[in-house]
Scaffold this motif. Structure first.
Motif, PDB file in Angstrom:
ATOM      1  N   SER A 153       0.816  -1.217   0.000  1.00 54.98           N
ATOM      2  CA  SER A 153       0.000   0.000   0.000  1.00 54.98           C
ATOM      3  C   SER A 153       0.849   1.267   0.000  1.00 54.98           C
ATOM      4  O   SER A 153       0.356   2.354  -0.321  1.00 54.98           O
ATOM      5  CB  SER A 153      -0.930   0.007   1.221  1.00 54.98           C
ATOM      6  OG  SER A 153      -0.183   0.041   2.427  1.00 54.98           O
ATOM      7  N   ASN A 154       2.136   1.155   0.343  1.00 48.18           N
ATOM      8  CA  ASN A 154       3.023   2.322   0.369  1.00 48.18           C
ATOM      9  C   ASN A 154       3.676   2.593  -0.985  1.00 48.18           C
ATOM     10  O   ASN A 154       4.407   3.568  -1.132  1.00 48.18           O
ATOM     11  CB  ASN A 154       4.116   2.129   1.423  1.00 48.18           C
ATOM     12  CG  ASN A 154       3.558   2.111   2.835  1.00 48.18           C
ATOM     13  OD1 ASN A 154       2.618   2.844   3.145  1.00 48.18           O
ATOM     14  ND2 ASN A 154       4.137   1.279   3.694  1.00 48.18           N
ATOM     15  N   LEU A 155       3.422   1.726  -1.963  1.00 56.60           N
ATOM     16  CA  LEU A 155       4.059   1.859  -3.269  1.00 56.60           C
ATOM     17  C   LEU A 155       3.133   2.563  -4.249  1.00 56.60           C
ATOM     18  O   LEU A 155       1.911   2.484  -4.134  1.00 56.60           O
ATOM     19  CB  LEU A 155       4.417   0.476  -3.820  1.00 56.60           C
ATOM     20  CG  LEU A 155       5.290  -0.426  -2.930  1.00 56.60           C
ATOM     21  CD1 LEU A 155       5.497  -1.759  -3.605  1.00 56.60           C
ATOM     22  CD2 LEU A 155       6.629   0.243  -2.628  1.00 56.60           C
ATOM     23  N   ASP A 156       3.737   3.232  -5.235  1.00 54.44           N
ATOM     24  CA  ASP A 156       2.907   3.804  -6.295  1.00 54.44           C
ATOM     25  C   ASP A 156       2.370   2.668  -7.154  1.00 54.44           C
ATOM     26  O   ASP A 156       2.812   1.519  -7.042  1.00 54.44           O
ATOM     27  CB  ASP A 156       3.711   4.800  -7.138  1.00 54.44           C
ATOM     28  CG  ASP A 156       4.883   4.148  -7.870  1.00 54.44           C
ATOM     29  OD1 ASP A 156       4.629   3.342  -8.794  1.00 54.44           O
ATOM     30  OD2 ASP A 156       6.044   4.429  -7.511  1.00 54.44           O
ATOM     31  N   ALA A 157       1.403   2.974  -8.014  1.00 61.29           N
ATOM     32  CA  ALA A 157       0.691   1.933  -8.758  1.00 61.29           C
ATOM     33  C   ALA A 157       1.631   1.048  -9.573  1.00 61.29           C
ATOM     34  O   ALA A 157       1.504  -0.186  -9.572  1.00 61.29           O
ATOM     35  CB  ALA A 157      -0.352   2.572  -9.669  1.00 61.29           C
ATOM     36  N   GLY A 158       2.589   1.654 -10.268  1.00 60.66           N
ATOM     37  CA  GLY A 158       3.508   0.881 -11.088  1.00 60.66           C
ATOM     38  C   GLY A 158       4.375  -0.043 -10.274  1.00 60.66           C
ATOM     39  O   GLY A 158       4.536  -1.223 -10.602  1.00 60.66           O
ATOM     40  N   ALA A 159       4.953   0.476  -9.197  1.00 55.19           N
ATOM     41  CA  ALA A 159       5.807  -0.337  -8.335  1.00 55.19           C
ATOM     42  C   ALA A 159       4.987  -1.414  -7.631  1.00 55.19           C
ATOM     43  O   ALA A 159       5.457  -2.547  -7.457  1.00 55.19           O
ATOM     44  CB  ALA A 159       6.510   0.550  -7.311  1.00 55.19           C
ATOM     45  N   ILE A 201      15.705 -11.218  -1.341  1.00 49.00           N
ATOM     46  CA  ILE A 201      15.147 -10.425  -2.433  1.00 49.00           C
ATOM     47  C   ILE A 201      13.831  -9.760  -2.055  1.00 49.00           C
ATOM     48  O   ILE A 201      13.680  -8.542  -2.160  1.00 49.00           O
ATOM     49  CB  ILE A 201      14.948 -11.313  -3.674  1.00 49.00           C
ATOM     50  CG1 ILE A 201      16.294 -11.908  -4.118  1.00 49.00           C
ATOM     51  CG2 ILE A 201      14.307 -10.520  -4.805  1.00 49.00           C
ATOM     52  CD1 ILE A 201      16.182 -12.906  -5.247  1.00 49.00           C
ATOM     53  N   VAL A 202      12.884 -10.549  -1.583  1.00 49.02           N
ATOM     54  CA  VAL A 202      11.547 -10.025  -1.331  1.00 49.02           C
ATOM     55  C   VAL A 202      11.552  -8.989  -0.227  1.00 49.02           C
ATOM     56  O   VAL A 202      10.899  -7.942  -0.335  1.00 49.02           O
ATOM     57  CB  VAL A 202      10.577 -11.170  -0.982  1.00 49.02           C
ATOM     58  CG1 VAL A 202       9.176 -10.625  -0.710  1.00 49.02           C
ATOM     59  CG2 VAL A 202      10.534 -12.186  -2.108  1.00 49.02           C
ATOM     60  N   LEU A 203      12.287  -9.248   0.818  1.00 47.80           N
ATOM     61  CA  LEU A 203      12.344  -8.295   1.919  1.00 47.80           C
ATOM     62  C   LEU A 203      12.837  -6.940   1.430  1.00 47.80           C
ATOM     63  O   LEU A 203      12.290  -5.897   1.774  1.00 47.80           O
ATOM     64  CB  LEU A 203      13.266  -8.836   3.025  1.00 47.80           C
ATOM     65  CG  LEU A 203      13.341  -8.008   4.309  1.00 47.80           C
ATOM     66  CD1 LEU A 203      11.971  -7.909   4.965  1.00 47.80           C
ATOM     67  CD2 LEU A 203      14.345  -8.625   5.274  1.00 47.80           C
ATOM     68  N   GLN A 204      13.859  -6.951   0.574  1.00 48.56           N
ATOM     69  CA  GLN A 204      14.388  -5.704   0.025  1.00 48.56           C
ATOM     70  C   GLN A 204      13.368  -5.036  -0.898  1.00 48.56           C
ATOM     71  O   GLN A 204      13.186  -3.817  -0.875  1.00 48.56           O
ATOM     72  CB  GLN A 204      15.678  -5.970  -0.744  1.00 48.56           C
ATOM     73  CG  GLN A 204      16.294  -4.698  -1.362  1.00 48.56           C
ATOM     74  CD  GLN A 204      17.587  -5.003  -2.116  1.00 48.56           C
ATOM     75  OE1 GLN A 204      18.034  -6.131  -2.148  1.00 48.56           O
ATOM     76  NE2 GLN A 204      18.161  -3.980  -2.716  1.00 48.56           N
ATOM     77  N   ALA A 205      12.674  -5.835  -1.694  1.00 49.39           N
ATOM     78  CA  ALA A 205      11.701  -5.283  -2.641  1.00 49.39           C
ATOM     79  C   ALA A 205      10.561  -4.577  -1.925  1.00 49.39           C
ATOM     80  O   ALA A 205      10.008  -3.592  -2.424  1.00 49.39           O
ATOM     81  CB  ALA A 205      11.146  -6.402  -3.524  1.00 49.39           C
ATOM     82  N   LEU A 206      10.215  -5.058  -0.729  1.00 48.50           N
ATOM     83  CA  LEU A 206       9.086  -4.492  -0.011  1.00 48.50           C
ATOM     84  C   LEU A 206       9.478  -3.363   0.938  1.00 48.50           C
ATOM     85  O   LEU A 206       8.604  -2.679   1.463  1.00 48.50           O
ATOM     86  CB  LEU A 206       8.370  -5.598   0.784  1.00 48.50           C
ATOM     87  CG  LEU A 206       7.579  -6.596  -0.062  1.00 48.50           C
ATOM     88  CD1 LEU A 206       7.080  -7.751   0.792  1.00 48.50           C
ATOM     89  CD2 LEU A 206       6.403  -5.916  -0.749  1.00 48.50           C
ATOM     90  N   THR A 207      10.750  -3.180   1.160  1.00 44.58           N
ATOM     91  CA  THR A 207      11.179  -2.150   2.114  1.00 44.58           C
ATOM     92  C   THR A 207      12.011  -1.052   1.473  1.00 44.58           C
ATOM     93  O   THR A 207      12.091   0.055   1.999  1.00 44.58           O
ATOM     94  CB  THR A 207      11.988  -2.780   3.268  1.00 44.58           C
ATOM     95  OG1 THR A 207      13.123  -3.484   2.729  1.00 44.58           O
ATOM     96  CG2 THR A 207      11.131  -3.756   4.057  1.00 44.58           C
ATOM     97  N   ALA A 208      12.655  -1.350   0.324  1.00 42.64           N
ATOM     98  CA  ALA A 208      13.520  -0.351  -0.321  1.00 42.64           C
ATOM     99  C   ALA A 208      12.677   0.680  -1.062  1.00 42.64           C
ATOM    100  O   ALA A 208      11.597   0.347  -1.542  1.00 42.64           O
ATOM    101  CB  ALA A 208      14.481  -1.041  -1.281  1.00 42.64           C
ATOM    102  N   PRO A 209      13.166   1.911  -1.157  1.00 43.14           N
ATOM    103  CA  PRO A 209      12.431   2.936  -1.930  1.00 43.14           C
ATOM    104  C   PRO A 209      12.344   2.529  -3.395  1.00 43.14           C
ATOM    105  O   PRO A 209      13.244   1.909  -3.938  1.00 43.14           O
ATOM    106  CB  PRO A 209      13.284   4.197  -1.760  1.00 43.14           C
ATOM    107  CG  PRO A 209      14.171   3.925  -0.582  1.00 43.14           C
ATOM    108  CD  PRO A 209      14.388   2.464  -0.546  1.00 43.14           C
ATOM    109  N   HIS A 210      11.230   2.870  -4.047  1.00 42.22           N
ATOM    110  CA  HIS A 210      11.036   2.517  -5.460  1.00 42.22           C
ATOM    111  C   HIS A 210      10.903   3.783  -6.288  1.00 42.22           C
ATOM    112  O   HIS A 210      10.216   4.726  -5.917  1.00 42.22           O
ATOM    113  CB  HIS A 210       9.782   1.666  -5.632  1.00 42.22           C
ATOM    114  CG  HIS A 210       9.934   0.274  -5.096  1.00 42.22           C
ATOM    115  ND1 HIS A 210      10.351  -0.775  -5.899  1.00 42.22           N
ATOM    116  CD2 HIS A 210       9.753  -0.223  -3.865  1.00 42.22           C
ATOM    117  CE1 HIS A 210      10.392  -1.873  -5.168  1.00 42.22           C
ATOM    118  NE2 HIS A 210      10.049  -1.579  -3.921  1.00 42.22           N
ATOM    119  N   GLN A 211      11.582   3.784  -7.425  1.00 35.62           N
ATOM    120  CA  GLN A 211      11.411   4.866  -8.391  1.00 35.62           C
ATOM    121  C   GLN A 211      10.139   4.602  -9.187  1.00 35.62           C
ATOM    122  O   GLN A 211       9.761   3.455  -9.407  1.00 35.62           O
ATOM    123  CB  GLN A 211      12.614   4.910  -9.356  1.00 35.62           C
ATOM    124  CG  GLN A 211      13.932   5.211  -8.653  1.00 35.62           C
ATOM    125  CD  GLN A 211      13.936   6.598  -8.031  1.00 35.62           C
ATOM    126  OE1 GLN A 211      13.378   7.543  -8.590  1.00 35.62           O
ATOM    127  NE2 GLN A 211      14.550   6.730  -6.852  1.00 35.62           N
TER     128      GLN A 211
END
Length: 216
Positions: A153-159, A201-211
């Motif tokens: 829910s913290n990610l933009d639509a694309g991410a 991998i998954v832990l980083q994908a869900l916690t790292a900032p996304h462009q």
């Protein structure tokens, strides 16, 4: 978890024909599941009838075709194995949810392997089973979205879609099948591999900032 039993209660019916009919139908579906669990990927009408203790004629009195019986067996197997209403503790720490997801799906998918082989084999002759597979994949994806709702829910639509696609790819039935049958990993080794994937991998994908993700 064994795929056994049958969720139809006919004990209160006063019509003997209805009771017998439902029991016969129950026996035929259960016999189909028993054969599938034993490794028969395309049970014949003769084999099903024999296991159910009825005649082949009786089978086709209750099911117009084997495809209909296959679909009924698949639907029942899904309803027993995959509970879409099972609660998710979204407030649990991410690491705990990953651990629970790995443990839950490893056990579930391992038990589901015979049914999956059956579904892949008969989907061309039983289109309803093919539709059931599509619905099952959708259910599993929706469960993943609920499992990681707090982070997604913290990610933009694309991410959001990109991460959910990655989770679906990493923790779907196909992933387990690949580890067990292509890589020939043991259930324990496959579970450890999943856990490593999640942590690395998954832990980083869900916690790292996304462009923001550019449109294709």
């Amino acid at each position: 978890m064994k795929i056994i039993g049958f969720p139809v209660d006919v004990s209160r019916s006063q019509d003997g024909r209805i009771v017998r009919g439902l029991r016969t139908r129950k026996a035929l579906i259960q016999a189909t599941l028993d054969l599938i669990q034993a490794g028969d990927v395309e049970p014949t009408s003769a084999a099903i009838a024999t296991i159910a203790g009825v005649s082949s004629r009786a089978l086709f009195q209750h099911f117009t075709s084997l495809a209909d019986l296959y679909a009924a067996a698949f639907d029942l197997a899904v309803s027993r194995a995959f509970d879409g209403n099972r609660p998710i503790d979204a407030a649990a720490p991410l690491a705990s949810r990953i651990e629970l997801l790995v443990a839950d799906r490893a056990q579930l998918f391992e038990e589901w392997l015979p049914v999956w082989h059956f579904a892949e084999r008969v989907r061309s002759v039983a289109p309803a089973v093919g539709s059931g597979v599509v619905q099952l994949r959708r259910l599993l994806r929706e469960r993943l979205a609920g499992w990681f709702e707090a982070e997604l829910s913290n990610l933009d639509a694309g991410a959001h879609d990109l991460v959910l696609d990655s989770l679906d790819l990493a923790f779907g039935l196909d992933s387990w099948m690949n580890m067990r049958e292509q890589l020939r990993l043991s259930p324990v080794h496959a579970s450890r591999t999943w856990r490593f994937t999640a942590q690395a991998i998954v832990l980083q994908a869900l916690t790292a900032p996304h462009q923001p993700v550019a449109a294709a």
